[in-house]
Design an enzyme around this catalytic site. Structure first.
Site, PDB file in Angstrom:
ATOM      1  CG  LEU A   1     -76.738  -9.063  34.352  1.00 42.00           C
ATOM      2  CD1 LEU A   1     -77.267  -9.929  33.228  1.00 42.00           C
ATOM      3  CD2 LEU A   1     -76.333  -9.919  35.530  1.00 42.00           C
ATOM      4  CB  CYS A   2     -72.002  -3.876  33.837  1.00 44.20           C
ATOM      5  SG  CYS A   2     -73.182  -2.708  34.477  1.00 44.20           S
ATOM      6  N   GLY A   3     -71.020  -5.884  36.793  1.00 46.42           N
ATOM      7  CA  GLY A   3     -70.127  -5.863  37.934  1.00 46.42           C
ATOM      8  C   GLY A   3     -70.368  -4.668  38.832  1.00 46.42           C
TER       9      GLY A   3
END
Lengths: 139, 287
Positions: free
Chosen positions: B87-89
């Site tokens: 969940l960090c692009g």
């Protein structure tokens, strides 16, 4: 001549100076403008410098390296404290505690003795720099 | 046509998700501030040390110290820095893609490339693809210390000196700002000399206490400090990437909620109209 002092916690000094005294591992080194290229390891000691204008500056530094090249002095050290940043009480406490421990420890345990001596030198260095004098380094 | 109840449920679930992404964004922002500070204070120190080392290497002979020896890079390691969490692009995808491209294109003609991995995401990715993994450094990202950097550095230095390793490259995200980071590949071993400015001869250094002692102390320290800085950069980039990813996720959830609310209101109105028509129709039939 330019002096830069950097530590892992950021830059400490970035100034034009007329003279720098570096506490090299083999003794103090005076550096004047136009000094030859030099690379030395730095011990525990007092770094002092004479700015182009103003008062002599002091830092208690703790190991590292110093490079002199192209009329620039770069000191890379683990810690560097200005006299005002030094916690004198803490250093005094450390000094007396380590002195007592040194007396108690078995002289045969070389490693332990060396570690304590280092700690003692750090404490004494801090106290000396807090008073803006050179530490007396035992022979 | 979904029923009113379905739409209501959907809105509720999107709202929940939005709350989570919002909270994650706040956490990432707080951790980013800390990581950014750590990176920015460590930079001057490591850059200065790198300059000194480059000056030193430019003046030294390859025979002066084992870490300066330039061999043909046949057997090399890539140290890749990813994150433990997702969940960090595009943070991890960027590293993995750059690494894969490097492996495929092999610009320096290596014979054998082994990966050293920091972060669970990179480890999972390359394990699944059966790329040879030399070592996996776990649980260092939560609290980056000089000690963990020194562990990684020491392993690499030992295998370099013993000749098992000809070069070490690091693939990591360089921290540019809170919203941008850039994947870079940097050579750490052998230590690269500086290109002399203007091509002139360099004055030889005076070494104190001696050339060997200075190099023995300063070179391994340099490797450790650079790895330390790269780890800090990577963590700060991760937090920045997560913050922007969660920010846009929160915005998207908001838009979705608006659309669903509109749909809900339309459906509600249609229902009321339908009921009214039925009542009017009934009344007309009676009269």
């Amino acid at each position: 001549m330019h002096l830069r002092v950097v530590t892992p916690k950021g830059a400490k000094v970035d100034a034009q100076v007329a003279e720098v005294t570096i506490p090299g591992e083999m003794g103090d080194l005076g550096v004047l403008p136009g000094h030859r290229a030099l690379l030395t390891s730095v011990g525990i000691g007092a770094l002092s410098w004479k700015p182009v204008q103003g008062e002599i500056g002091w830092l208690a530094i703790n190991g590292g390296y110093a490079e002199v090249a192209d009329d620039e002095v770069v000191v890379i050290t683990e810690t560097a404290e200005r006299p005002a940043e030094i916690d004198v009480q803490r250093a005094e406490a450390a000094q007396s505690r380590v002195t007592a421990e040194l007396r108690a420890v078995d002289a045969a345990r070389g490693e332990e003795v060396a570690r304590l001596q280092q700690a003692l030198r750090r404490a004494e260095n801090r106290l000396a720099v807090a008073k803006r004098t050179k530490p007396v380094i035992p022979a | 046509m979904p029923s009113l109840k379905d739409i209501r449920k959907r809105i509720g679930s999107v709202k929940n998700t939005q709350q989570i992404t919002k909270a994650m964004k706040m956490v990432a922002a707080a951790r980013l501030r800390k990581a950014q500070e750590a990176t920015e204070t460590a930079r001057p120190y490591s850059y200065r040390l790198r300059d000194v080392i480059a000056q030193l290497a430019a003046r030294a002979d390859f025979s002066d110290h084992p870490l300066l020896e330039q061999r043909e890079p046949k057997r090399v390691h890539l140290l890749i820095m990813t994150s433990d969490r997702g969940l960090c692009g595009g943070f991890n995808a960027g590293i993995n893609r750059a690494t894969e491209r490097y492996l495929r294109e092999n610009p320096r003609g290596h014979e054998e490339v082994t990966l050293d991995v920091v972060g669970r995401k990179g480890h999972e990715y390359f394990k699944r693809r059966e790329t040879p993994i030399g070592s996996y450094h776990r649980e260092i990202l939560n609290n980056v210390t000089l000690e963990s950097a020194s562990d990684i550095a020491e392993k690499a230095i030992v295998s370099f000196v013993e000749g098992d390793l000809d070069a070490l490259y690091v693939v990591y995200n360089e921290f540019k700002s809170a919203i941008s980071q850039e994947v870079v590949i940097e050579q750490l071993l052998p230590v690269a000399p500086a290109v002399p400015e203007g091509g002139g001869e360099l004055a030889e250094f005076i070494y104190e206490p001696s050339k060997e002692q200075v190099m023995d102390a300063v070179l391994p320290r340099h490797i450790t400090v650079q790895i330390y800085r790269m780890l800090l950069e990577s963590v700060a980039s991760e937090m920045g990437a997560r913050m922007s990813a969660m920010d846009s996720a929160t915005k998207n959830a908001g838009e979705l909620i608006d659309r669903l609310t509109l749909q809900y209101n339309r459906a509600r109105q249609a229902n009321i109209t339908k009921e009214l028509m039925e009542i009017i129709g009934g009344a007309e039939a009676l009269s």
